[in-house]
Design a protein around this motif. Structure first.
Motif: not given
Length: 345
Positions: A270, A273-274, A336-337, A340, A343-344
C-alpha cells in the motif's frame, strides 16, 4: 580471550549477595528463612531468583543450556548489567553504530562511560572498519543492533564478524526484532565466539512488552559474572508465570507472528502506491521506516486522527522519516487510509 581482563576489578573481587533462595533450593513444607508473610495468596513468597522454569523452556526453544542464559527486567536491565560489569567509569569506552537503539547513549551517560558513535553508511549498512578504527585499548563493548532500530534492516554478518574477530572487548548483538527476520539468530554462533553476547526479548514478537522480560545469551563465564551483580529477585513472579505460559503456547506465538508478517507485506504494498511516500526502506522487523516530504505534518495529521506513529527525523540518515509499527489488520487499515487522506490534501 581472558575475560578477567575485561571485568571491572571491583566486580571481579565482589562477593555476591546470597538470598534465602540461594541457600536452599529444594521443596520444603515450612519456609521460615526469608522473612516472608506466611499467608498464601500466590505471591507472598519471593520468586525464583534464577527463573529456572522459564529458562528450561527457553532451553528447549533456543537449543541452548540454561547456563548460557540470563533473564532481566526487560532488555534494558540486561544492557545496564553489561555496562556495570565490564566498563570502568571515566576510563573505558564503548562503540556503537549510528543510528541505533536510543538506550545505548542513555546507559552510557548513566554509567559515565563514553559512547563513540560511528555513522552507518548509506542504506543503513554497517562499516566494521570504521567501528574498529573508533575503538582503542580501553574499548570494552561494541553494541550492534540487528535488525536495526530505527531502520529495520539486518546488518551484514560478514561485517559483524570482522569486529568479533578483533577480540577487543565484548560484542553485544541486540536482536530484539530477530523473530520477524528471515535469517538465523547469532545464537548459532555463540560457541564460536567467547566474546559474543546476544540480547533478545519477549516484548516484541512474543507480545509481552508489559511484563518486561529480557534475555541475554552468552558463555557460562559471562553469565556467571552478570548473575553476580544482578538484583536477587529481578524478574517478578507474575512475569515469570506469564512468560512461561506464553512460551508454552508456541503455536499461538507462531500464528500471531504469521499475521504480523502478512500484514507487513500488505502495508508495504500500500505504501508503495502512495505518492506521499518518497521512500520505503527495506525492513526485517515489525516496523517500516518511510521518508516523506514533511514528517511533522504527516505525523500531526495522523495524530489528529488518533493514530500515533514515531517521528525519527532527528536521527542520522532519517531526515523526514516516520517509523510505522505493524498493528492489527484493522489498525493497519486505519493507518493506510490516514496516509491516503493526507495525500489528497
Amino acid at each position: 580471550m581472558d575475560l578477567s581482563l575485561l571485568i571491572r576489578k571491583n566486580i571481579l573481587n565482589l562477593t555476591p549477595y546470597s538470598s534465602a533462595r540461594d541457600e536452599f533450593d529444594h521443596v520444603a513444607e515450612v519456609y521460615l528463612d526469608a522473612n516472608e508473610n506466611p499467608f498464601e495468596n500466590g505471591y507472598n513468597r519471593y520468586p525464583d531468583p534464577y527463573q529456572k522454569a522459564v529458562k528450561n523452556r527457553l532451553s528447549e526453544i533456543k537449543g541452548l543450556p540454561v547456563e548460557n542464559m540470563l533473564l532481566g527486567n526487560g532488555s534494558d536491565e540486561v544492557l545496564d548489567l553489561i555496562y556495570r560489569a565490564f566498563c570502568e567509569p571515566m576510563q573505558d569506552n564503548v562503540v556503537s553504530h549510528n543510528p541505533s537503539y536510543g538506550m545505548y547513549p542513555v546507559l552510557s551517560e548513566i554509567n559515565n562511560v563514553p559512547l563513540r558513535k560511528v555513522n552507518l553508511d548509506e542504506g543503513f549498512q554497517l562499516n566494521a572498519q570504521a567501528m574498529i578504527d573508533a575503538s582503542d585499548k580501553n574499548t570494552k563493548l561494541f553494541f550492534i543492533c540487528s535488525p536495526n532500530n530505527p531502520s529495520g534492516n539486518i546488518l551484514a554478518k560478514a561485517e559483524i564478524k570482522k569486529i568479533l574477530n578483533l577480540k577487543r572487548g565484548l560484542v553485544i548483538i541486540d536482536e530484539a526484532y530477530i523473530d520477524f527476520a528471515n535469517t538465523d539468530s547469532w545464537l548459532t554462533e555463540l560457541a564460536n565466539y567467547p566474546n559474543l553476547i546476544v540480547c533478545q526479548t519477549l516484548s516484541k514478537a512474543w507480545g509481552l512488552a508489559g511484563l518486561r522480560v529480557g534475555m541475554c545469551f552468552a558463555s557460562a563465564e559471562i553469565i556467571k559474572v552478570l548473575n553476580a551483580i544482578k538484583p536477587p529477585y529481578n524478574v517478578n513472579e507474575l512475569s515469570q508465570q506469564a512468560a512461561l505460559k506464553a512460551l508454552n503456547e508456541e503455536k499461538h506465538f507462531k500464528s500471531n507472528l504469521k499475521i504480523i508478517l502478512n500484514e507487513k507485506i500488505k502495508v508495504e504494498q500500500a505504501l508503495d502506491q502512495m505518492p506521499s511516500i518518497l521512500k520505503r526502506f527495506a525492513s526485517d522487523a515489525n516496523f517500516i521506516l518511510v521518508r516523506v516530504a514533511d514528517a511533522k505534518a504527516l505525523y500531526d495529521y495522523l495524530m489528529a486522527r488518533q493514530i500515533i506513529v514515531r517521528n525519527r527525523s532527528k536521527e542520522y540518515l532519517c531526515d523526514n522519516c516516520l517509523r510505522l509499527t505493524i498493528g492489527t489488520p484493522e489498525e493497519n487499515e486505519r493507518l493506510i487510509e490516514g496516509i491516503k487522506a493526507y495525500s489528497k490534501n
